[in-house]
Scaffold this active site. Sequence first.
Site, PDB file in Angstrom:
ATOM      1  N   ASP A  46       0.830  -1.211   0.000  1.00 51.49           N
ATOM      2  CA  ASP A  46       0.000   0.000   0.000  1.00 51.49           C
ATOM      3  C   ASP A  46       0.866   1.263   0.000  1.00 51.49           C
ATOM      4  O   ASP A  46       1.690   1.465   0.896  1.00 51.49           O
ATOM      5  CB  ASP A  46      -0.905   0.029   1.230  1.00 51.49           C
ATOM      6  CG  ASP A  46      -1.925  -1.087   1.237  1.00 51.49           C
ATOM      7  OD1 ASP A  46      -1.825  -2.009   0.400  1.00 51.49           O
ATOM      8  OD2 ASP A  46      -2.833  -1.053   2.087  1.00 51.49           O
ATOM      9  N   GLU A 287     -11.746  -1.416   0.828  1.00 54.25           N
ATOM     10  CA  GLU A 287     -10.490  -0.950   1.409  1.00 54.25           C
ATOM     11  C   GLU A 287     -10.069   0.416   0.861  1.00 54.25           C
ATOM     12  O   GLU A 287     -10.427   0.820  -0.230  1.00 54.25           O
ATOM     13  CB  GLU A 287      -9.380  -1.967   1.124  1.00 54.25           C
ATOM     14  CG  GLU A 287      -9.607  -3.325   1.766  1.00 54.25           C
ATOM     15  CD  GLU A 287      -8.407  -4.234   1.601  1.00 54.25           C
ATOM     16  OE1 GLU A 287      -7.638  -4.361   2.569  1.00 54.25           O
ATOM     17  OE2 GLU A 287      -8.233  -4.802   0.517  1.00 54.25           O
TER      18      GLU A 287
END
Length: 415
Positions: A46, A287
Amino acid sequence: MSDYNYKPTLWTRADALKVHEDDPTTTQPVIDIAFPVMSEEVFIWDTMPLRDFDGEIISVNGWCIIFTLTADRNTDNPQFQDENGNYDITRDWEDRHGRARICYWYSRTGKDWIFGGRVMAEGVAPTTREWAGTPILLNDRGDIDLYYTCVTPGATIAKVRGKIVTSDQSVSLEGFQQVTSLFSADGTIYQTEEQNAFWNFRDPSPFIDRNDGKLYMLFEGNVAGPRGSHEITQAEMGNVPPGYEDVGGAKYQAGCVGLAVAKDLSGSEWQILPPLITAVGVNDQTERPHFVFQDGKYYLFTISHKYTFADNLTGPDGVYGFVSDKLTGPYTPMNSSGLVLGNPSSQPFQTYSHYVMPNGLVTSFIDSVPWKGKDYRIGGTEAPTVKILLKGDRSFIVDSFDYGYIPAMKDITLK
């Protein structure tokens, strides 16, 4: 703090049935097996570009800065070797979440990233895992609030403050020594660990709404209630065609995009609000939600997996989006289905954790690319950046760029 009266927008099963995998206008280009890696020492996944509360990507004194979830590549650790003593990169990669740390990188060019190291020293974080969030540049003195997720034990939205210091040769971070917990799931609006051992509560993304000047935050959650207790009503179904009424075990999917509002712009006290989007009966994960503000509209993007879709629904790993004229909705699924950018079916796991920037650029990381039939190559590095065009409730992929290309939109000179 404030009273808010709105109903979440439902991402329905009928909407999700419109997902069209491999549509060329919403499919990420195939990544070559010979992709470069940023580092032979660490995995990254990420990616969190430094930005301001308006969402603009910021450079500081000419330096671009990104934060990443990071874990060491344990090439010499016997725990990650096979029976012949060879490094098992797949086992190492799949183990990374339990040892995730937030690190930072810097660059003059928006690519060719230089590793800066950890943001928080060992022992500062109150939990064993540092999961994703958002770094915000607060002012021209270099102060940064890193909003992130404290995980294990529990899951808590938190922030930690530090400062960026630059020279002609490098970037360093100072501070980041005191983590402040902000809020956790309440069990009334958002599902808790006690209600569901597989609950999701993470990924804070703060922003200032230009219409009212208040500080808000998006985050990933699940709709409150014991696991499996959610009913799939006609509202969650939508207008499904004949033969698509069977929902299977869809009662276990209860993802949502959460919202909170701060007492003031300091971001120290927060009030949890109802979700903006719910995906009950559709998907269990929404998410890294984040906004792009364009043409007077609120473009809300989130990422999700093929495997988290409910029974009798499917969609590629990638970006899903919704658009509204108001913060609190109602929202319309982008491209009718919600799908904005997905992996090609020939390489279904090539990229994930996409982040859409206000200039239309989309960054992501490489997970795995097929290689020699049934084998594959693990990434743990930045993927090629692509560009999407937003037109009303439609989107189009229009360009692609180099690996890890994340240029700033605005440079701040420190005082």
